[in-house]
Design a protein around this motif. Structure first.
Motif, mmCIF file in Angstrom:
data_model
loop_
_atom_site.group_PDB
_atom_site.id
_atom_site.type_symbol
_atom_site.label_atom_id
_atom_site.label_comp_id
_atom_site.label_asym_id
_atom_site.label_seq_id
_atom_site.Cartn_x
_atom_site.Cartn_y
_atom_site.Cartn_z
ATOM 1 N N THR A 675 43.038 33.771 43.375
ATOM 2 C CA THR A 675 42.676 33.502 41.978
ATOM 3 C C THR A 675 42.465 34.799 41.215
ATOM 4 O OG1 THR A 675 41.643 31.413 42.616
ATOM 5 C CG2 THR A 675 41.023 32.328 40.484
ATOM 6 N N ALA A 676 41.786 35.753 41.846
ATOM 7 C CA ALA A 676 41.593 37.044 41.192
ATOM 8 C C ALA A 676 42.942 37.719 40.939
ATOM 9 C CB ALA A 676 40.705 37.937 42.062
ATOM 10 N N LEU A 677 43.832 37.638 41.914
ATOM 11 C CA LEU A 677 45.160 38.223 41.744
ATOM 12 C C LEU A 677 45.925 37.519 40.621
ATOM 13 C CD1 LEU A 677 47.329 40.211 42.729
ATOM 14 C CD2 LEU A 677 48.044 38.471 44.386
ATOM 15 N N GLY A 678 45.819 36.179 40.580
ATOM 16 C CA GLY A 678 46.494 35.434 39.524
ATOM 17 C C GLY A 678 45.944 35.753 38.146
ATOM 18 N N THR A 679 44.621 35.901 38.046
ATOM 19 C CA THR A 679 44.014 36.248 36.755
ATOM 20 C C THR A 679 44.434 37.649 36.323
ATOM 21 O OG1 THR A 679 42.116 34.857 37.322
ATOM 22 C CG2 THR A 679 41.844 36.394 35.501
ATOM 23 N N VAL A 757 30.163 29.738 39.827
ATOM 24 C CA VAL A 757 29.785 31.108 39.468
ATOM 25 C C VAL A 757 30.616 32.126 40.244
ATOM 26 C CG1 VAL A 757 27.916 32.793 39.577
ATOM 27 C CG2 VAL A 757 27.463 30.486 38.744
ATOM 28 N N VAL A 758 30.824 31.892 41.531
ATOM 29 C CA VAL A 758 31.570 32.848 42.352
ATOM 30 C C VAL A 758 33.012 32.957 41.864
ATOM 31 C CG1 VAL A 758 32.504 33.245 44.658
ATOM 32 C CG2 VAL A 758 30.117 32.622 44.385
ATOM 33 N N VAL A 759 33.646 31.815 41.598
ATOM 34 C CA VAL A 759 35.028 31.852 41.109
ATOM 35 C C VAL A 759 35.086 32.513 39.739
ATOM 36 C CG1 VAL A 759 36.992 30.434 40.402
ATOM 37 C CG2 VAL A 759 35.712 29.847 42.455
ATOM 38 N N GLY A 760 34.142 32.175 38.856
ATOM 39 C CA GLY A 760 34.122 32.780 37.525
ATOM 40 C C GLY A 760 33.957 34.280 37.578
ATOM 41 N N MET A 761 33.074 34.757 38.463
ATOM 42 C CA MET A 761 32.845 36.198 38.570
ATOM 43 C C MET A 761 34.076 36.909 39.122
ATOM 44 S SD MET A 761 28.896 36.350 39.955
ATOM 45 C CE MET A 761 28.995 38.126 40.134
ATOM 46 N N ALA A 762 34.735 36.303 40.121
ATOM 47 C CA ALA A 762 35.944 36.927 40.674
ATOM 48 C C ALA A 762 37.040 37.024 39.612
ATOM 49 C CB ALA A 762 36.438 36.124 41.884
ATOM 50 N N ALA A 764 36.593 36.989 36.318
ATOM 51 C CA ALA A 764 36.161 37.902 35.261
ATOM 52 C C ALA A 764 36.366 39.358 35.681
ATOM 53 C CB ALA A 764 34.697 37.652 34.912
ATOM 54 N N LEU A 765 36.081 39.669 36.937
ATOM 55 C CA LEU A 765 36.278 41.039 37.415
ATOM 56 C C LEU A 765 37.759 41.415 37.379
ATOM 57 C CD1 LEU A 765 35.157 43.604 38.707
ATOM 58 C CD2 LEU A 765 35.392 42.508 40.944
ATOM 59 N N ALA A 766 38.627 40.474 37.790
ATOM 60 C CA ALA A 766 40.063 40.758 37.749
ATOM 61 C C ALA A 766 40.534 40.953 36.314
ATOM 62 C CB ALA A 766 40.831 39.619 38.414
ATOM 63 N N ALA A 767 40.036 40.120 35.402
ATOM 64 C CA ALA A 767 40.418 40.255 33.990
ATOM 65 C C ALA A 767 39.931 41.576 33.414
ATOM 66 C CB ALA A 767 39.861 39.085 33.189
ATOM 67 N N LEU A 768 38.738 42.002 33.807
ATOM 68 C CA LEU A 768 38.189 43.257 33.311
ATOM 69 C C LEU A 768 39.027 44.446 33.760
ATOM 70 C CD1 LEU A 768 35.944 44.846 31.879
ATOM 71 C CD2 LEU A 768 34.660 44.805 34.036
ATOM 72 N N LEU A 769 39.451 44.431 35.028
ATOM 73 C CA LEU A 769 40.265 45.535 35.524
ATOM 74 C C LEU A 769 41.591 45.620 34.767
ATOM 75 C CD1 LEU A 769 39.675 45.180 39.381
ATOM 76 C CD2 LEU A 769 38.701 46.888 37.834
ATOM 77 N N ALA A 770 42.223 44.465 34.542
ATOM 78 C CA ALA A 770 43.485 44.460 33.799
ATOM 79 C C ALA A 770 43.274 44.873 32.348
ATOM 80 C CB ALA A 770 44.128 43.071 33.880
ATOM 81 N N ALA A 771 42.166 44.427 31.740
ATOM 82 C CA ALA A 771 41.892 44.767 30.338
ATOM 83 C C ALA A 771 41.623 46.259 30.177
ATOM 84 C CB ALA A 771 40.699 43.954 29.832
ATOM 85 N N ARG A 772 40.893 46.850 31.131
ATOM 86 C CA ARG A 772 40.640 48.301 31.058
ATOM 87 C C ARG A 772 41.951 49.075 31.187
ATOM 88 N NH1 ARG A 772 35.533 50.331 31.962
ATOM 89 N NH2 ARG A 772 36.392 52.043 33.206
#
Length: 786
Positions: A675-679, A757-762, A764-772
């Motif tokens: 999921t993190a990879l997909g996000t 919460v765990v899925v949302g955080m994973a 969100a972290l993936a989205a943040l890395l891509a956004a940065r």
């Protein structure tokens, strides 16, 4: 087609990063399914090793009031069925499993044995692998002939082809070996697991002895019947109800039913493995959705090339074929990687699976599992190639050449894929949280006794006379107590959590067991750490005399004497023993199932062997030392010594839950990673499709933080869209889990919150890395390219 295949190979070779990530992603998804299918195939899908197994049924007695099933059926009912039921063939039965000694050149060993009726294997439709099986004429010497299991023939006798006809000393007498059971044969009864002994797969079989007058009063164990060819299960059950209705009597709550074989042979696996197969399927769908998103993003980078090809006359199907070949190559590579990894690690993985999940079934990486893995790889390849191939049909070549693709439609497809991944991840993480809480709850449940530093010692008492067996246990316990490393020693016929039925009962007015009687020796409570609440302990003189005294648990005292002091009172057992209460002890967790309150008494006849327990000093001698000491006490008898705490931790109630938590936790970890990879891929795709817009925003003064927020907002929208169906899916799956997984509570708000919460955080972290990463776009370079 060959050119398309070459093009697909060249594209994958030129993009090693994409190829490696795609193969690894699919290998994770397929590997989860292969690991589960390796066990599930044996217990859910593979035909049972009998002739026409769908027509075989076990007769069970069901208490209509409680719903509890019993393997013991009244003999009068069995004889009535055999005489008058027109839809059922002859009834076959088997006796209880026992442990006997086998003396060979390597010393004395313990072997599990079972007795069966002469028609047992005929009813099952089983042929011998070597020699023959029992016939009616063998009943003349029931104990003199024996049949070996295939594993016993291989392990104990080296697969000797001359075993048939040989005389072997098994138990107390010599047996004439007449045959060997086929490989993979499973006895159609509950998987027999002796927590304090050997696995219950019988190693040799003899015929049941002729019934004495006393034995005829005992029920028949595990009776099995075969339906006639023109009779359905419903018809046979209806005739059974009519036939046994008058015989049962209106006061009896018992009903005889026909049970299917598979749920009885694999009682835990049928529920547990089917749930894990479903979870593995969700992981496969998640991995396929992830790869579909990766292919869509890859197609975005090649859109100008696609537009040129279409403009030059290439058809959509011509462009889709290389994509399909790429997907199939990735599927084959992922399946091959899984087969190699599984072949190297399967034995390690199998040690994590509780034996109750597969019983006596033969499991492993066989051709069926290999074909399943390759088929899954090919099917997954086709599945995740559908989205990009379908999208080719709707492309406008003119818009592509002008570098204006249908980005809204493409983003919608990417959003749907990410939302589906998030929903699946929420469900799997919720299931892992449920299993984890179940492990914690069972570990925190009070046992009422202390198994630490306690050894369990199993041995067979010699002789048949009660006085001889009583002297044997007294001598053995005295020898243990004389050791400096032993603090206390005792024995019992049924240890806590060993699933052994009580030796005697006290019944209520309805005939149900109100209190179970466990036979013990003096010193038992001191050894297992159960305090005496009032009264006095049992004395050695009472044990030597077989005194009619008892100690009751607190709950048994309330059941027997609700309004008075129990010490000094008497009660009568099902064996017509009148016992006087001399003490009261704390309640212990005698069983994980519905057990009656427990009282403890000195054995009168020693109908079964007692299990010895010894509390050792901390950091005392090794198991081998104790083993040798007991061996010197009882020469010639095989002795089994175990640490009680280790035995309890491996009971199904603990090990099954740990296994469920381990598997579901692994699935959830894979789901979170995918999921993190997909996000990340979705946000990266968003950045790639809006690179010009981001460059213009930054050129006119937008800050990097505002670009990060913009990408985060757009990237987390599919995450939020996936959480909502994920919550509904988790709520629904919780109800299924409660009925399918082994003793797991499915309605748990805390687990639902944790999963979300765990899925949302994973994500969100993936989205943040891509956004940065998007915020580092150089606006000058973007505008110069325009």
């Amino acid at each position: 087609m060959i050119d398309d295949l070459r093009l697909a190979v060249r594209r994958l070779w030129q993009a090693p990063g994409f190829t490696g990530m795609a193969v690894a992603t699919l290998a994770l998804a397929i590997g989860a399914n292969t690991a589960v299918f390796g066990v599930a195939d044996a217990v859910l899908f593979r035909p049972l090793p009998y002739g026409e197994p769908d027509r075989l049924y076990l007769l069970r007695a069901v208490n209509e009031n409680t719903g509890r099933r019993s393997t013991a059926v009244a003999r009068d009912s069995i004889e009535l069925i055999g005489r008058e039921h027109r839809g059922l063939g002859p009834v076959a039965d088997r006796g209880p499993s026992t442990i006997v000694s086998h003396t060979s050149a390597d010393g004395t060993e313990r072997m599990s044995a079972v007795t069966v009726s002469a028609n047992y294997f005929d009813v099952l439709g089983v042929d011998a692998a070597r020699g023959r099986l029992f016939a009616q004429e063998d009943a003349a010497d029931p104990g003199g002939r024996a049949v070996l299991s295939y594993n016993s023939w291989q392990r104990r006798f080296g697969g000797d082809e001359g075993i048939v006809g040989r005389v072997v000393h098994l138990g107390s007498r010599e047996r004439h070996i007449i045959g060997v059971l086929p490989e993979g044969f499973i006895f159609p009864a509950e998987f027999l697991l002796f927590p304090y002994g050997l696995s219950g797969a019988p190693e040799y079989v003899t015929l049941s002895p002729p019934l004495s007058a006393r034995a005829r009063r005992r029920p028949v164990l595990n009776p099995i019947v075969r339906l006639e060819s023109d009779v359905t299960h419903e018809q046979a059950q209806a005739e059974l109800d009519v036939l046994l209705g008058p015989a049962a009597g209106t006061a009896s709550p018992s009903r005889i039913v026909l049970d299917e074989i598979r749920p009885v042979v694999f009682p835990v696996a049928t529920s547990t493995m089917s749930a894990l197969v479903a979870a593995a399927g969700l992981v496969l769908l998640l991995g396929s959705a992830n790869l579909a998103g990766m292919f869509l993003a890859r197609a975005r980078r090649r859109q100008y090339e696609i537009g040129v090809c279409i403009a030059l006359g290439a058809t959509r199907s011509r462009l889709a074929r290389p994509i399909l070949f790429e997907a199939l190559l990735i599927g084959i590579a992922g399946a091959a990687l899984v087969l190699v990894a599984t072949s190297l690690t399967y034995d390690i993985l199998l040690r994590q699976v509780p034996p109750m999940a597969y019983g006596d079934a033969k499991i492993g990486l066989d051709p069926r599992v290999a074909v399943f893995t390759v088929s899954l790889g090919l099917a997954s390849g086709v599945l995740f190639a559908v989205a990009p191939a379908w999208h080719l049909r709707r492309l406008d070549p003119l818009a592509l050449l002008r570098r204006r693709d249908g980005r809204t439609e493409r983003r919608a497809a990417q959003t749907a894929l990410v939302a589906a991944q998030v929903a699946i991840a929420v469900v799997l993480t919720f299931g892992a949280a449920l299993a984890g809480r179940a492990v914690v709850s069972v570990l925190r449940a009070p046992l009422g006794f202390d198994p630490s530093d306690v050894l369990t010692i199993e041995l067979r008492a010699p002789g048949d006379e009660p006085g001889e067996r009583r002297a044997f246990y007294r001598q053995t316990l005295d020898g243990l107590r004389a050791r400096q490393d032993v603090l206390a020693a005792g024995a019992a016929g049924a240890l806590p959590l060993d699933s052994t039925a009580p030796e005697e009962t006290v019944t209520d007015a309805a005939g149900d067991a109100a209190v179970g009687i466990v036979h013990i020796t003096p010193g038992y409570f001191d050894t297992i750490g159960v305090p005496l609440l009032r009264g006095r302990p049992l004395s050695r003189s009472e044990f030597d005399a077989g005194g009619d005294v008892a100690i009751v648990s607190a709950s048994a005292a309330r059941a027997l004497f609700p309004d008075s002091e129990p010490v000094g009172r008497t009660f009568t057992t099902s064996a017509d023993r009148r016992l006087t209460v001399v003490g009261v002890v704390r309640d212990v967790q005698q069983s994980f199932e519905d057990w009656p309150p427990v009282a403890y008494a000195i054995p009168e006849t020693f109908a079964r062997d007692l299990r010895i327990v010894a509390r050792m000093r901390q950091q005392a001698g090794s198991l081998a030392d104790t083993h040798r000491a007991i061996g010197r006490t009882v020469p010639g008898e095989p002795v089994t010594v175990r640490r009680w705490a280790d035995t309890i931790s491996n009971l199904p109630q603990y090990r099954n839950r740990r296994f469920q938590a381990l598997v579901l936790g692994g699935f959830a970890g894979v789901a979170l990673g995918l999921t993190a990879l997909g996000t990340f891929a979705a946000v990266a795709f968003l950045v790639a499709s809006r690179r010009r817009e981001i460059g213009i925003r930054m050129a006119i003064g937008a800050s990097r933080s505002s670009v990060v927020r913009l990408c985060m907002q757009r990237g987390l929208f599919p995450v939020l869209a996936g959480i909502v169906p994920g919550l509904f899916g988790a709520w629904w799956i919780g109800r299924v889990v409660e009925s399918r997984l082994y003793e797991v509570e499915g309605q748990d708000p805390a687990a639902l919150i944790v999963g979300t919460v765990v899925v949302g955080m994973a994500a969100a972290l993936a989205a943040l890395l891509a956004a940065r990463h998007a915020a580092r776009v150089d606006p000058i370079a973007v505008l110069s390219a325009e």
